[in-house]
Design a protein around this motif. Sequence first.
Motif, PDB file in Angstrom:
ATOM      1  N   ILE A 278     121.331  52.206  79.683  1.00 46.93           N
ATOM      2  CA  ILE A 278     120.878  50.882  79.231  1.00 46.93           C
ATOM      3  C   ILE A 278     119.813  51.031  78.155  1.00 46.93           C
ATOM      4  CG2 ILE A 278     119.642  48.797  79.960  1.00 46.93           C
ATOM      5  CD1 ILE A 278     121.106  49.119  82.684  1.00 46.93           C
ATOM      6  N   ARG A 279     118.873  51.936  78.389  1.00 45.92           N
ATOM      7  CA  ARG A 279     117.815  52.148  77.393  1.00 45.92           C
ATOM      8  C   ARG A 279     118.400  52.588  76.051  1.00 45.92           C
ATOM      9  NH1 ARG A 279     115.120  57.522  78.300  1.00 45.92           N
ATOM     10  NH2 ARG A 279     117.074  58.045  77.228  1.00 45.92           N
ATOM     11  N   ASP A 280     119.333  53.563  76.084  1.00 44.53           N
ATOM     12  CA  ASP A 280     119.918  54.056  74.832  1.00 44.53           C
ATOM     13  C   ASP A 280     120.707  52.961  74.122  1.00 44.53           C
ATOM     14  OD1 ASP A 280     118.812  56.495  75.370  1.00 44.53           O
ATOM     15  OD2 ASP A 280     120.671  57.446  76.037  1.00 44.53           O
ATOM     16  N   ALA A 281     121.474  52.167  74.885  1.00 44.94           N
ATOM     17  CA  ALA A 281     122.250  51.079  74.274  1.00 44.94           C
ATOM     18  C   ALA A 281     121.326  50.048  73.655  1.00 44.94           C
ATOM     19  CB  ALA A 281     123.152  50.430  75.322  1.00 44.94           C
ATOM     20  N   ARG A 282     120.223  49.751  74.332  1.00 43.59           N
ATOM     21  CA  ARG A 282     119.259  48.771  73.791  1.00 43.59           C
ATOM     22  C   ARG A 282     118.640  49.285  72.501  1.00 43.59           C
ATOM     23  NH1 ARG A 282     114.061  48.915  73.851  1.00 43.59           N
ATOM     24  NH2 ARG A 282     113.875  50.409  75.582  1.00 43.59           N
ATOM     25  N   GLN A 283     118.223  50.543  72.507  1.00 47.27           N
ATOM     26  CA  GLN A 283     117.579  51.103  71.318  1.00 47.27           C
ATOM     27  C   GLN A 283     118.537  51.175  70.143  1.00 47.27           C
ATOM     28  OE1 GLN A 283     116.070  54.832  72.815  1.00 47.27           O
ATOM     29  NE2 GLN A 283     114.150  53.915  73.551  1.00 47.27           N
ATOM     30  N   HIS A 284     119.810  51.485  70.403  1.00 46.41           N
ATOM     31  CA  HIS A 284     120.786  51.525  69.309  1.00 46.41           C
ATOM     32  C   HIS A 284     121.067  50.144  68.759  1.00 46.41           C
ATOM     33  CE1 HIS A 284     122.350  55.563  68.490  1.00 46.41           C
ATOM     34  NE2 HIS A 284     121.831  55.851  69.660  1.00 46.41           N
ATOM     35  N   ARG A 285     120.917  49.134  69.575  1.00 46.08           N
ATOM     36  CA  ARG A 285     121.086  47.773  69.075  1.00 46.08           C
ATOM     37  C   ARG A 285     119.849  47.324  68.314  1.00 46.08           C
ATOM     38  NH1 ARG A 285     125.006  43.877  69.459  1.00 46.08           N
ATOM     39  NH2 ARG A 285     124.268  41.752  69.265  1.00 46.08           N
ATOM     40  N   GLY A 286     118.756  48.047  68.451  1.00 49.52           N
ATOM     41  CA  GLY A 286     117.531  47.704  67.747  1.00 49.52           C
ATOM     42  C   GLY A 286     116.694  46.661  68.463  1.00 49.52           C
ATOM     43  N   TRP A 287     116.923  46.494  69.771  1.00 47.33           N
ATOM     44  CA  TRP A 287     116.201  45.491  70.549  1.00 47.33           C
ATOM     45  C   TRP A 287     115.014  46.115  71.264  1.00 47.33           C
ATOM     46  CZ3 TRP A 287     119.824  41.725  73.650  1.00 47.33           C
ATOM     47  CH2 TRP A 287     120.538  40.920  72.743  1.00 47.33           C
ATOM     48  N   THR A 288     113.977  45.301  71.465  1.00 43.07           N
ATOM     49  CA  THR A 288     112.888  45.672  72.347  1.00 43.07           C
ATOM     50  C   THR A 288     113.262  45.308  73.780  1.00 43.07           C
ATOM     51  OG1 THR A 288     111.808  43.523  72.163  1.00 43.07           O
ATOM     52  CG2 THR A 288     111.226  45.193  70.500  1.00 43.07           C
ATOM     53  N   GLN A 289     112.474  45.814  74.722  1.00 44.09           N
ATOM     54  CA  GLN A 289     112.700  45.414  76.110  1.00 44.09           C
ATOM     55  C   GLN A 289     112.531  43.911  76.277  1.00 44.09           C
ATOM     56  OE1 GLN A 289     110.043  47.829  78.471  1.00 44.09           O
ATOM     57  NE2 GLN A 289     111.572  49.459  78.712  1.00 44.09           N
ATOM     58  N   ALA A 290     111.589  43.338  75.532  1.00 48.87           N
ATOM     59  CA  ALA A 290     111.350  41.892  75.634  1.00 48.87           C
ATOM     60  C   ALA A 290     112.553  41.097  75.148  1.00 48.87           C
ATOM     61  CB  ALA A 290     110.103  41.511  74.840  1.00 48.87           C
ATOM     62  N   GLN A 291     113.214  41.568  74.080  1.00 47.85           N
ATOM     63  CA  GLN A 291     114.391  40.864  73.567  1.00 47.85           C
ATOM     64  C   GLN A 291     115.539  40.922  74.569  1.00 47.85           C
ATOM     65  OE1 GLN A 291     114.318  43.084  69.774  1.00 47.85           O
ATOM     66  NE2 GLN A 291     114.576  41.115  68.746  1.00 47.85           N
ATOM     67  N   LEU A 292     115.743  42.082  75.197  1.00 48.38           N
ATOM     68  CA  LEU A 292     116.784  42.188  76.208  1.00 48.38           C
ATOM     69  C   LEU A 292     116.454  41.295  77.402  1.00 48.38           C
ATOM     70  CD1 LEU A 292     119.354  43.335  77.404  1.00 48.38           C
ATOM     71  CD2 LEU A 292     118.070  45.368  78.111  1.00 48.38           C
ATOM     72  N   ALA A 293     115.189  41.286  77.796  1.00 46.14           N
ATOM     73  CA  ALA A 293     114.772  40.439  78.914  1.00 46.14           C
ATOM     74  C   ALA A 293     115.056  38.971  78.627  1.00 46.14           C
ATOM     75  CB  ALA A 293     113.286  40.645  79.199  1.00 46.14           C
ATOM     76  N   GLU A 294     114.788  38.535  77.385  1.00 47.78           N
ATOM     77  CA  GLU A 294     115.039  37.141  77.014  1.00 47.78           C
ATOM     78  C   GLU A 294     116.532  36.822  77.097  1.00 47.78           C
ATOM     79  OE1 GLU A 294     114.248  34.045  73.273  1.00 47.78           O
ATOM     80  OE2 GLU A 294     113.657  36.153  73.117  1.00 47.78           O
ATOM     81  N   ALA A 295     117.380  37.750  76.634  1.00 46.97           N
ATOM     82  CA  ALA A 295     118.825  37.533  76.680  1.00 46.97           C
ATOM     83  C   ALA A 295     119.327  37.443  78.112  1.00 46.97           C
ATOM     84  CB  ALA A 295     119.551  38.653  75.933  1.00 46.97           C
ATOM     85  N   LEU A 296     118.655  38.140  79.029  1.00 44.93           N
ATOM     86  CA  LEU A 296     119.091  38.163  80.422  1.00 44.93           C
ATOM     87  C   LEU A 296     118.414  37.100  81.270  1.00 44.93           C
ATOM     88  CD1 LEU A 296     118.993  42.035  80.996  1.00 44.93           C
ATOM     89  CD2 LEU A 296     121.025  40.628  80.633  1.00 44.93           C
ATOM     90  N   GLY A 297     117.380  36.443  80.709  1.00 49.50           N
ATOM     91  CA  GLY A 297     116.638  35.455  81.481  1.00 49.50           C
ATOM     92  C   GLY A 297     115.769  36.099  82.543  1.00 49.50           C
ATOM     93  N   THR A 298     115.220  37.291  82.239  1.00 53.39           N
ATOM     94  CA  THR A 298     114.356  37.980  83.186  1.00 53.39           C
ATOM     95  C   THR A 298     113.092  38.417  82.464  1.00 53.39           C
ATOM     96  OG1 THR A 298     114.294  39.713  84.865  1.00 53.39           O
ATOM     97  CG2 THR A 298     115.405  40.266  82.799  1.00 53.39           C
ATOM     98  N   SER A 299     112.281  39.247  83.080  1.00 55.81           N
ATOM     99  CA  SER A 299     111.005  39.659  82.498  1.00 55.81           C
ATOM    100  C   SER A 299     111.115  41.032  81.858  1.00 55.81           C
ATOM    101  CB  SER A 299     109.917  39.694  83.569  1.00 55.81           C
ATOM    102  OG  SER A 299     110.207  40.694  84.541  1.00 55.81           O
ATOM    103  N   GLN A 300     110.196  41.304  80.925  1.00 55.91           N
ATOM    104  CA  GLN A 300     110.158  42.608  80.277  1.00 55.91           C
ATOM    105  C   GLN A 300     109.853  43.706  81.286  1.00 55.91           C
ATOM    106  OE1 GLN A 300     107.072  44.454  79.547  1.00 55.91           O
ATOM    107  NE2 GLN A 300     108.245  46.156  78.674  1.00 55.91           N
ATOM    108  N   SER A 301     109.007  43.393  82.259  1.00 57.97           N
ATOM    109  CA  SER A 301     108.677  44.392  83.270  1.00 57.97           C
ATOM    110  C   SER A 301     109.901  44.751  84.115  1.00 57.97           C
ATOM    111  CB  SER A 301     107.537  43.888  84.165  1.00 57.97           C
ATOM    112  OG  SER A 301     107.916  42.686  84.825  1.00 57.97           O
ATOM    113  N   ALA A 302     110.773  43.770  84.383  1.00 56.03           N
ATOM    114  CA  ALA A 302     111.995  44.050  85.139  1.00 56.03           C
ATOM    115  C   ALA A 302     112.912  44.972  84.351  1.00 56.03           C
ATOM    116  CB  ALA A 302     112.710  42.746  85.486  1.00 56.03           C
TER     117      ALA A 302
END
Length: 509
Positions: free
Chosen positions: A13-37
């Motif tokens: 998941i981390r590698d896929a996120r980084q290749h998409r150029g997203w931060t953890q916060a951006q992924l969290a927003e897309a999922l409707g969850t928190s950056q800490s999660a």
Amino acid sequence: MSDDYLVRIGRLIRDARQHRGWTQAQLAEALGTSQSAVNRIERGNQNISLEMIARIGEALDSEIVSLGYAGPMHLRVVGGRRLSGAIDVKTSKNACVALLCATLLNAGRTTLRRVARIEEVYRILEVLNSIGVRTRWINDGNDLEIVPPAELDLASMDTAAARRTRSVIMFLGPLLHRTDRFRIPYAGGCDLGTRTVQPHMNALRHFGLDITATDGSYHAEVERGISPKRAIVLTERGDTVTENALLAAARYEGATVIRNASSNYMVQDLCFFLEELGVKVEGIGTTTLTVHGVAEIDRDVDYAPSEDPVEAMSLLAAAVVTESELTIRRVPIEFMEIELAVLEEMGLDHELTPEYRADNGRTRLVDLTVRPSKLSSPIDKIHPMPFPGLNIDNVPFFAAIAATAQGSTLIHDWVYDNRAIYLTELTRLGAQIKLLDPHRVLVEGPTRWRAAEMMCPPALRPAVVVLLAMMAAEGTSVLRNVYVINRGYEDLAERLNTIGAQIEIFRDI
């Protein structure tokens, strides 16, 4: 789920996120969850359901885990092997998806021959099936039969499938003939930066289509009685823009003139198909098309799309980087001539057979034999242009080819915002590539390729370029999460294995 699996899933998941150029916060927003999660998930410190894994994969357009699907997830490549023999070019991905969209114009049965069995086609078929179109593979799965319903069920559209392909934008042209009000999701597909749909809106406005973009969808309304009063001048000579204008014009009676039109291979195939439907198209192969539309189309048609020039370029590049002699059969030469002229200048040793016709009776094909060559960098920079210039999708392959050549090559990929950046992934395999800005890279050759384990870039052509470099590198490489390659290539690994490559398909989970 064991801690070991959680850590491995988190790493994917981390590698896929980084290749998409997203931060953890951006992924969290897309999922409707928190950056800490998201942070806990990526570190393997949080239990995660299969439903959440699927949601993350959809958000990142990356196949994190496969369930009930026998297709490839990762590739293990034993490189440094010479290729030999002959390989056929498959039918065009971009033509096939345009033709599938065009079947919405026809009330009759459409049979398409040798359709590319790729993920992009599957996504369009899922969308078509969800709105009531019946499709089935026939003749041992080689051909595709499409039968539309009398009324489309647009409210039931499979939005998840639609979001995973940019091709869904080509539903706009046909659907404006079917209903006064509809919506389609924002187009997805490769991560190539922002690509505006404004040229589509400008072109289709001439047919009474008004589009607003809100809540993740294009909301379309059609004002009947409006038709082009003068020539439509496209503000961008784009392939899908031209195709959308053609699809809209096909069922408007009278003549529609489209200027600054693309004359690329997939546009020509669409024009040939429209002629089978009874729509006369003048100027095929030029930048001015005149479409004589018909109000109703109800024909049983049988059409064979031509071969894919970008796949032909991929196979040519495979031969060059592995220093192999290889014959590539059924190459649509009209759409490869500039590339071959540049490669000839660089020193490529190659031979062409006399021309023959594709199954559509129109496209010119040749068989191309490539031999090991000592290449030098080109005098001029490599840059794409609308057809008949060097094909935009073929530019990334010149990065791998230039890396094998003696000297410095400047590659200017001015069309896409991010794609040049993805070419720097080749440095992990030993290439010397310097990023000058988001659109330009400087490639120094020759390269001594080395094996590596990498995530697949999220853009189709750079992903294949990385695979080709792995084939040239001594040792064993691993390319992870290869869904994006399957979007545009049918059984690529298996087919490369038939000509001497050693590529194993596997899944972790």
